[in-house]
Structures are given as C-alpha cells and as structure tokens.
Design a protein around this motif. Sequence first.
Motif, short mmCIF file in Angstrom:
data_model
loop_
_atom_site.label_atom_id
_atom_site.label_comp_id
_atom_site.label_asym_id
_atom_site.label_seq_id
_atom_site.Cartn_x
_atom_site.Cartn_y
_atom_site.Cartn_z
N SER A 35 -1.82 -4.70 10.10
CA SER A 35 -1.59 -4.13 9.66
C SER A 35 -0.34 -3.41 9.07
O SER A 35 0.60 -3.62 10.03
CB SER A 35 -2.31 -2.35 9.02
N HIS A 76 -9.47 -7.52 6.53
CA HIS A 76 -8.43 -6.08 5.21
C HIS A 76 -8.62 -7.80 3.60
O HIS A 76 -7.27 -6.75 4.01
CB HIS A 76 -8.00 -5.76 6.22
N LYS A 136 -6.50 -3.19 -0.95
CA LYS A 136 -5.97 -2.65 -0.84
C LYS A 136 -4.98 -1.56 -1.23
O LYS A 136 -5.82 -0.96 -1.38
CB LYS A 136 -4.62 -4.22 -2.00
N SER A 151 -2.40 2.44 4.01
CA SER A 151 -2.82 1.94 5.20
C SER A 151 -4.92 2.17 5.68
O SER A 151 -5.50 1.92 6.02
CB SER A 151 -2.39 2.16 7.13
N LEU A 168 -6.63 0.64 3.56
CA LEU A 168 -6.50 -0.97 4.63
C LEU A 168 -7.65 -1.22 4.69
O LEU A 168 -8.79 -2.49 4.93
CB LEU A 168 -4.79 -1.11 4.45
N ASN A 203 -12.54 -1.25 4.17
CA ASN A 203 -12.63 -2.68 4.39
C ASN A 203 -13.43 -2.67 4.98
O ASN A 203 -14.52 -2.95 5.47
CB ASN A 203 -11.11 -3.58 4.52
#
Length: 345
Positions: free
Chosen positions: A63, A162, A166, A169, A172, A176
């Motif tokens: 990420s 992930h 979207k 962070s 994400l 997920n």
Amino acid sequence: MGKGGQGGQGRTADCALDEPVNVYLYGKSVDMSKFIHKHPGGAKAFRIFQNRDATEQFEMYHSPVARKMMNAMSKDAPDAPAESAVASTAIGRDFAALTEQMDQLGYFKADYVDEAFKLFLTLMPGFLGARLLHSGMPVLGAFLVGFSFYLSGWTSHDYLHHAVIKGSSKRLVHWNNAAGYLLGPLWQGYAVEWWRARHNTHHLVTNEDGNDPDIKTAPVLIYVRNSASAAKALNWAQRWQQYYYVPVMCILDLYWRVESLAYLLVRPVRKHKSSWCLLAIHYALLFYVFQGKLAYLLLMSLVRGFLTGIVVFATHYGEDIIDGGDHKMTLVKQTALTSRNITGG
C-alpha cells in the motif's frame, strides 16, 4: 504436503535469524533484520529475497503507507550492486509503463455493483445448500455448500490482496481486510494469517523450487519434468501418481484446514484472537448445519477440495518449475512462464 521439488538450488529461506537481511529495493540495499518479525506478510519473503532485487514484488503488493515506511527505512541505505537490478531492465521498465498507463485509463478502479454481484454468487449457494441438506436433497445441498466455499476462496483472495475496495489507506487496508476475514475464517474456515504466509509467498516466487509453498507436494506428488534421475527415484506408489493425482485433489480442503490450524497453534493466541474467534464460529455453524448429516459434511469437503485443487493444478503445476535463487527474471516474465490462462484465450 511436505517437501517438494528437487532440492531448491540457491535457497535462501533458511538463513540464520541473527544475520543482516539485506533486500534490494529501488537500487538500495535495505537491512530488514529489525523489521522481519513485524512484517504482515511474514519473515520468509525477506529471507528468500536476501541479496536479491524485490522492487517489482514490493510495488505489486504494498500500500502507499507501506511505500512511505520503506522510503524512510532506505533513506541512508547503501546502494545495491548494479548487476542485481531487475526492475530497471528493459522488460521491467516496459511493464511499469504499461501498469501506469492502465492505471490512468481506470482499469484498476473497482466496480462495486459487480463486486456485490460476486458476493451474492459466492454466498447464496451456501445458504441454499444449507436449506437443501434438510429438505430431501442432501447431496445437492452438500455440493452447493462446497461450491460456495470454493468460490469464497477466490473472492476472499481479491479482498485480502486489497484489490476490491479503493480509496484512502484506511479504506484500502481495513475494509478489504474486514471482508477478507468474513469470507476467510468465518465462511470457509481458513485463517487469514496462514493464507497470507503461504499465498503471498506463492505470488512473490511462483513455481520457484524450494521457495514456493504451493509446489511443495512431496512425497505425495513428485515433479519429474522429463528428468530420468527423478523418474528413477520414484518409489512404488509415486510411479502411479499420474493416475491418483486427480483424486488426491479431493483432500485439499481437509489438508488446508489442518495446516491452517497448525499454523495458528504454534503462534501466540493473543496475536491471532480474531482468527481463533471466527474459526470457532465457523466450525460451530458448520456442525450445526450438518447435524445428522455428517457423511455429507465429508462430501462437501471433498467437493470443495477437488474444485479448488483442479484449478490450481491447471493454472500452475503444468508450467515451468524455476530454480530457487536470484535468477534475474522480472516478475512479469516469471508470472507469464509459470501461469496459464485456463479459458484458453
């Protein structure tokens, strides 16, 4: 299924714990020894990529927050040897440019309507199967539950990489992960931590002898690959593997369940409380649904194992087996060599 391949030349996964673990990232030699046991993806990846360029793998599976952490860790790191570079080769640069182009065209944006439909397709066979188990059609019911678990493996795969939700962070990672935990330990009975340690390594070093856990199938299955010495070394049972390998796929669900629990049992409970709680709920609900129908519980597991195993074998096991170690191959080339488009397109 035990050890696999034929020795894993160049294997680095077993290096001593007190040694520096230098991984080459973006042209820097970064010592990961202080971070190795904090890495969410496990320690094995660092040992495999010791003194090896992991730039492409890092880019693919981390990420923006992880990238910022890496930049801080590598700020004062020495340069990596120039000859170690893989990501900066022609094919590496071309693939990075293609990835950037596809990103700008919006190909990586999630279609949440489509994702909701996939969740429906994943979960509904399980609910319907649970109903049919006690409505006069137990064979069909067991098949549908197994089919739902099979689909859940692929659906949870995308969330835990992930790749679905979207945004920031936090979105994400957290959302997920939340979906992955619900579809992983709660729905299908596999611990997320076990899956990540196994499957992320598989993606990093697909079909690398000695490094990829998905091809460690000995002594049940042995890769001969036109090697006369390997064929000669097969025992009396292994000489029949071309006949029994398809039925063996049926035990994959049971094997992975046991391996998943074994992974958690040797680790501190306090660090894996979420998985233990979700697995406890999973097995309580599973035995409740199959009460009075335990023979069909076995059928369900065999169905799920066969469906998963036959896809995994079709997409990887018939492809090239690569010697473990620094083979200087880009990630995209390695993935192309060791994967197959099962649609035939």
